[in-house]
Design a protein around this motif. Sequence first.
Motif, PDB file in Angstrom:
ATOM      1  N   UNK A  13       0.913  -1.578  -0.016  1.00  0.00           N
ATOM      2  CA  UNK A  13      -0.443   0.107   0.483  1.00  0.00           C
ATOM      3  C   UNK A  13       0.883   1.594   0.048  1.00  0.00           C
ATOM      4  N   UNK A  14       2.171   1.173   0.692  1.00  0.00           N
ATOM      5  CA  UNK A  14       2.806   2.243   0.931  1.00  0.00           C
ATOM      6  C   UNK A  14       3.007   2.687  -0.069  1.00  0.00           C
ATOM      7  N   UNK A  15       3.931   1.266  -1.103  1.00  0.00           N
ATOM      8  CA  UNK A  15       4.577   1.567  -2.611  1.00  0.00           C
ATOM      9  C   UNK A  15       3.360   2.154  -3.301  1.00  0.00           C
ATOM     10  N   UNK A  16       2.071   1.469  -3.531  1.00  0.00           N
ATOM     11  CA  UNK A  16       1.026   1.754  -4.938  1.00  0.00           C
ATOM     12  C   UNK A  16       1.296   3.991  -4.203  1.00  0.00           C
ATOM     13  N   UNK A  17       1.298   4.157  -2.021  1.00  0.00           N
ATOM     14  CA  UNK A  17       0.854   5.713  -2.618  1.00  0.00           C
ATOM     15  C   UNK A  17       2.211   5.940  -3.055  1.00  0.00           C
ATOM     16  N   UNK A  18       3.349   5.229  -3.113  1.00  0.00           N
ATOM     17  CA  UNK A  18       5.132   6.028  -3.049  1.00  0.00           C
ATOM     18  C   UNK A  18       4.792   6.690  -5.156  1.00  0.00           C
ATOM     19  N   UNK A  19       3.844   5.698  -5.134  1.00  0.00           N
ATOM     20  CA  UNK A  19       4.587   5.538  -6.778  1.00  0.00           C
ATOM     21  C   UNK A  19       3.204   6.607  -7.488  1.00  0.00           C
ATOM     22  N   UNK A  20       2.571   7.188  -6.858  1.00  0.00           N
ATOM     23  CA  UNK A  20       1.154   8.596  -6.974  1.00  0.00           C
ATOM     24  C   UNK A  20       2.279  10.113  -6.575  1.00  0.00           C
ATOM     25  N   UNK A  21       3.290   9.645  -5.178  1.00  0.00           N
ATOM     26  CA  UNK A  21       3.414  10.580  -4.471  1.00  0.00           C
ATOM     27  C   UNK A  21       4.747  10.921  -5.474  1.00  0.00           C
ATOM     28  N   UNK A  22       5.304  10.670  -6.038  1.00  0.00           N
ATOM     29  CA  UNK A  22       6.974  10.092  -6.828  1.00  0.00           C
ATOM     30  C   UNK A  22       5.950  10.955  -8.275  1.00  0.00           C
ATOM     31  N   UNK A  23       5.237  10.096  -8.908  1.00  0.00           N
ATOM     32  CA  UNK A  23       4.826  10.897 -10.375  1.00  0.00           C
ATOM     33  C   UNK A  23       4.135  11.924 -10.099  1.00  0.00           C
ATOM     34  N   UNK A  24       3.117  12.212  -8.975  1.00  0.00           N
ATOM     35  CA  UNK A  24       3.233  13.504  -9.290  1.00  0.00           C
ATOM     36  C   UNK A  24       4.367  15.035  -8.944  1.00  0.00           C
ATOM     37  N   UNK A  25       5.607  14.327  -7.423  1.00  0.00           N
ATOM     38  CA  UNK A  25       6.157  15.291  -7.884  1.00  0.00           C
ATOM     39  C   UNK A  25       6.884  15.553  -8.698  1.00  0.00           C
ATOM     40  N   UNK A  26       7.252  14.723  -9.110  1.00  0.00           N
ATOM     41  CA  UNK A  26       7.845  14.835 -11.035  1.00  0.00           C
ATOM     42  C   UNK A  26       7.306  15.351 -12.100  1.00  0.00           C
ATOM     43  N   UNK A  27       6.243  15.263 -11.681  1.00  0.00           N
ATOM     44  CA  UNK A  27       5.282  16.253 -12.662  1.00  0.00           C
ATOM     45  C   UNK A  27       4.892  17.370 -12.247  1.00  0.00           C
ATOM     46  N   UNK A  28       4.668  17.720 -10.920  1.00  0.00           N
ATOM     47  CA  UNK A  28       5.008  18.925 -10.529  1.00  0.00           C
ATOM     48  C   UNK A  28       6.220  20.134 -11.231  1.00  0.00           C
ATOM     49  N   UNK A  50       1.478  -4.554 -17.224  1.00  0.00           N
ATOM     50  CA  UNK A  50       2.500  -5.239 -16.739  1.00  0.00           C
ATOM     51  C   UNK A  50       2.790  -6.784 -17.167  1.00  0.00           C
ATOM     52  N   UNK A  51       3.713  -7.560 -16.414  1.00  0.00           N
ATOM     53  CA  UNK A  51       4.091  -8.722 -17.678  1.00  0.00           C
ATOM     54  C   UNK A  51       4.581  -9.128 -16.200  1.00  0.00           C
ATOM     55  N   UNK A  52       4.057  -8.526 -14.886  1.00  0.00           N
ATOM     56  CA  UNK A  52       4.242  -9.621 -13.798  1.00  0.00           C
ATOM     57  C   UNK A  52       3.168  -9.625 -12.762  1.00  0.00           C
ATOM     58  N   UNK A  53       1.897  -9.258 -13.158  1.00  0.00           N
ATOM     59  CA  UNK A  53       0.854  -9.162 -12.413  1.00  0.00           C
ATOM     60  C   UNK A  53       0.131 -10.078 -12.778  1.00  0.00           C
ATOM     61  N   UNK A  54      -1.122 -10.700 -11.996  1.00  0.00           N
ATOM     62  CA  UNK A  54      -2.082 -10.804 -12.907  1.00  0.00           C
ATOM     63  C   UNK A  54      -2.978 -10.386 -12.493  1.00  0.00           C
ATOM     64  N   UNK A  55      -4.000  -9.400 -12.543  1.00  0.00           N
ATOM     65  CA  UNK A  55      -5.604  -8.479 -11.937  1.00  0.00           C
ATOM     66  C   UNK A  55      -5.229  -7.652 -10.769  1.00  0.00           C
ATOM     67  N   UNK A  56      -5.991  -7.140 -10.322  1.00  0.00           N
ATOM     68  CA  UNK A  56      -6.013  -5.139  -9.328  1.00  0.00           C
ATOM     69  C   UNK A  56      -6.565  -5.568  -8.645  1.00  0.00           C
ATOM     70  N   UNK A  57      -6.026  -5.944  -7.202  1.00  0.00           N
ATOM     71  CA  UNK A  57      -7.208  -5.555  -5.674  1.00  0.00           C
ATOM     72  C   UNK A  57      -7.731  -4.147  -6.077  1.00  0.00           C
ATOM     73  N   UNK A  58      -8.503  -4.334  -5.390  1.00  0.00           N
ATOM     74  CA  UNK A  58      -9.216  -2.920  -5.220  1.00  0.00           C
ATOM     75  C   UNK A  58      -8.656  -1.312  -5.067  1.00  0.00           C
ATOM     76  N   UNK A  59      -7.800  -1.991  -3.745  1.00  0.00           N
ATOM     77  CA  UNK A  59      -7.289  -0.667  -3.865  1.00  0.00           C
ATOM     78  C   UNK A  59      -6.010   0.260  -4.151  1.00  0.00           C
ATOM     79  N   UNK A  60      -5.371  -1.487  -5.587  1.00  0.00           N
ATOM     80  CA  UNK A  60      -5.065  -1.019  -6.425  1.00  0.00           C
ATOM     81  C   UNK A  60      -5.725  -0.480  -7.440  1.00  0.00           C
ATOM     82  N   UNK A  61      -6.664  -0.745  -7.623  1.00  0.00           N
ATOM     83  CA  UNK A  61      -7.574   0.347  -8.463  1.00  0.00           C
ATOM     84  C   UNK A  61      -6.878   2.232  -8.295  1.00  0.00           C
TER      85      UNK A  61
END
Length: 691
Positions: free
Chosen positions: A151-166, A284-295
Amino acid sequence: MVDRGASALSLPDDWPAHPDPIMALNRMGSFDWDLDTALMYMDAQALAVFDMSPQEYDGHPQTLGTRVPPADAHGLDTMVSQALKDGSANYGAYFRVRHRDGSLWWTHTQGYIHRDETGRPRRILGIVRDATHELSESAARREQAAEDRARRQQTSVVQITTAALAHARTVQDVIDVLESTHGITHLGATSLVMGLLEAGRVRLVAAGPEDSYVPGTRVTRLDEPYPMNEVVRTLVPHFIESPQEFAESYPLLWPNITDLKITSAAYLPLIVQARPIGAIGLLYNDRRGFSAEERNVLVALGSSIAQSLQRAMFFEQEKDLAQGLQQAMLPRSIPSVPGADLAVRYRSAALGRDIGGDWYDLIPLPGGRVGAVIGDVQGHDTHAAAVMGQLRIVLRAYAAEGHTPATVMARASVFLHELDTDRFATCLYAEADLSTGVVQVVRAGHIDPMLRHTDGTCRRLPVEGGLPLGPSAEFGGLTYPVDTVELDPGQTLLLYTDGLVEQPGIDLDEGMRTLRELVRSGPDDVRALADRLIDVAEERGGDDDVALLLLRRRGPTRQTGGRLQQHVAPGDPEALREARHMIRAAVRAWGADDRADEIELVADELITNALMHTEGAAVVTLRALTGGADRRLRVEVEDSSSALPRRREAGESGVSGRGLLLVDLLTDGWGVEARGGGKCLWCEFTVPERD
C-alpha cells in the motif's frame, strides 16, 4: 524404552518443579535424550505433538523422524550436531511434523545440553510444542506487513509521479516524465502509452519503451476498437487481468504486443472538468489482476496526470497569447538608416507566459536624423505588453511630428498618465543626426546608455534624466533635461533594458562592469555583438525580459561639409545679413557655384517669410548631405509657428504670393516638418561633386 527413573538427571535451576501441568496447558511436552544409549524418552504430551501414541513409540529418535519431512529433518540434525560440537549449552529450532491425515503442523523444540567434567555432551533435556497457531499469527502479521508495504509503495507511486510532474511546464515536459524509463519504473509498469483527444481522434503522444509503438495506432478514430479509445468514449477505467482477456477484448491490438509478454493492463481516462482530454495505458508482465485498492491508486494516478496535462496546456496557451501580443506590439522590422549600422535583439523572461513590457524602436526622421527608443513598462503580463504597444505608437507619432526629444518624452508621460492603468514605464530616447554625429539624449527613469569607442573601450554615459513616464505627469515633473553626446564615426551607442545588467543578489555596478567587459571584448560588427550579449543573457537566465538596441555610426564615404546654423531674430537686420553671408560663403566653399544664386534666393525667401508671418525668431541651418548617388545641399528654416504655409495666387499688386511657387521651381525637393510647437520648412538642391 528408557527408564527415566533409572538415572537421576540434574535439571537446570529454572526448570519447574512440577512441569507437567504447566507444560500441558501450554501444549508442550518434554523429552530426555541419553546420548550414550541414543535413546530418547518422550512424555505423552510430547508424543501428541508428533501425533504419535505411546504404544507406537519405541524410544528411538529415528521413529520420530518418520513424521518429519526430509528437508526439515536434515536441517534439525545439522543444527543439533553443530551445537554438540561447538560447546553450545542449548539450541532451538522450528520444524514441521506430518500428522496422520497428511497435514503439516509447525513444531518448535528447545534443547539443553548437559556435559561431563571433560565437556563431553552426555544428555539433552528439552521440550517440544505445537507452534502452528503461533506461526499462523506471525504469518498473518507478515502478510499484513507485506500488504502495508504494498500500500505504501502504491501510494509512493502516486507521490513520486506527482512530484515529478509538478516541475512540468509544457505538454512535452509531462510526456518526458512519463515516457522515460525512470518514469515507467516508478509507475511499476513494463510499458506505457498515452494519447490525447484531438478533433474526435486519439493521437498517440507517448510510448515507452521507445520501441513499443504499435503500427497504425498513432492517430485513430474515437470509435475504433482500441482500449484507449474505449475509455475516452466511456470515461470508465478498464482493467485487463489476464492475457486471455486482453486477446479476447482487443483482437486487433493483441497480436502486436505479444512480444512484450503482457499479463495484465490498466487503461485510465484522463478527465478534466468532466471532459476527457485523453487516456493512458499501463501494461504489466509481472502481475495478474488488480485489487480494489490498486485500482483506486491507479485512478488517482490518472487524475494527477490529467491535472498536470491541463496545467501544461493552459500554460502553453497563455504563453502563446502573451508572445503573440508582444510580438505584434514590437516593430516587425527595423528600417535601414543611411550612415548607421543597426542591431536590435529581444529575449523574453524564463518564466514563460510572464512576458513583460520591454520594447525598442527606431524612427527615421528627416534630414538624416534617426530616433532610437528603449523602454520598459512595469510588470510581467499581457497588460504590460499592451501598455508597451500603446506607448511605442505614441512615442513614434510624437517624434515623427518633429517635436524635440524633451517634448516627445513629456507628451508620452502625459499619455500614459491619462490611460486607465496603474503602470509606469522607464524610457530613453536618443535623437541622432548621423551627418554631424550629434546625439540628443533624454532619460525618463531608465538606465544610462553606453558608448563603445573605436578601440573597443566602453563607458557609461551619465544622463541627468527625469521621472519615469506616468509619475512625471502625476507629480508635475514634465521637464526633461537634454544631454548632448558626440558620436564619432565607428563609435557605437548601446541602449538596453535593466534585464541585461540586473541580477538578483548582484550589485548594479557589478552588472555594469560585466557588461562593459563584454562589450569591450566583443566583435566590432554590431549584429555579432548583439548576438553575444543576448546569448550571455540567455545562458544566465533570469526573470526579466531583455531589450537591446545598438547603433553604430559609419565613417563618411565621401567628404562632407558638415552643418552651419544661424539664429535670426525679428527686427535684426544684422543677423539677416550674417545669415545671407553664411549661405553665400558656404555654397561657394562647398563647390556649388553653379546653383549659388538659386540657393541664396530660395533661402532668402524662406527666411523673410518666417520673419514676416511669425512672431518669433527663425533658425537657419545649411547642411551638406552625402552618401547617396548625388551630393545635395539642404536649407532648413525653423520658426515657432505651427501654421503651415499654403500656396496662393499673387495679389493685384503682384508683390506677394509667389514665394512657394519660386521654391517649387528652383529646388529639387522641399517640404514641411512639425517641430515641437513650430515647424521647419526645408528644401534640397542637387549639386555636382567637387573636383
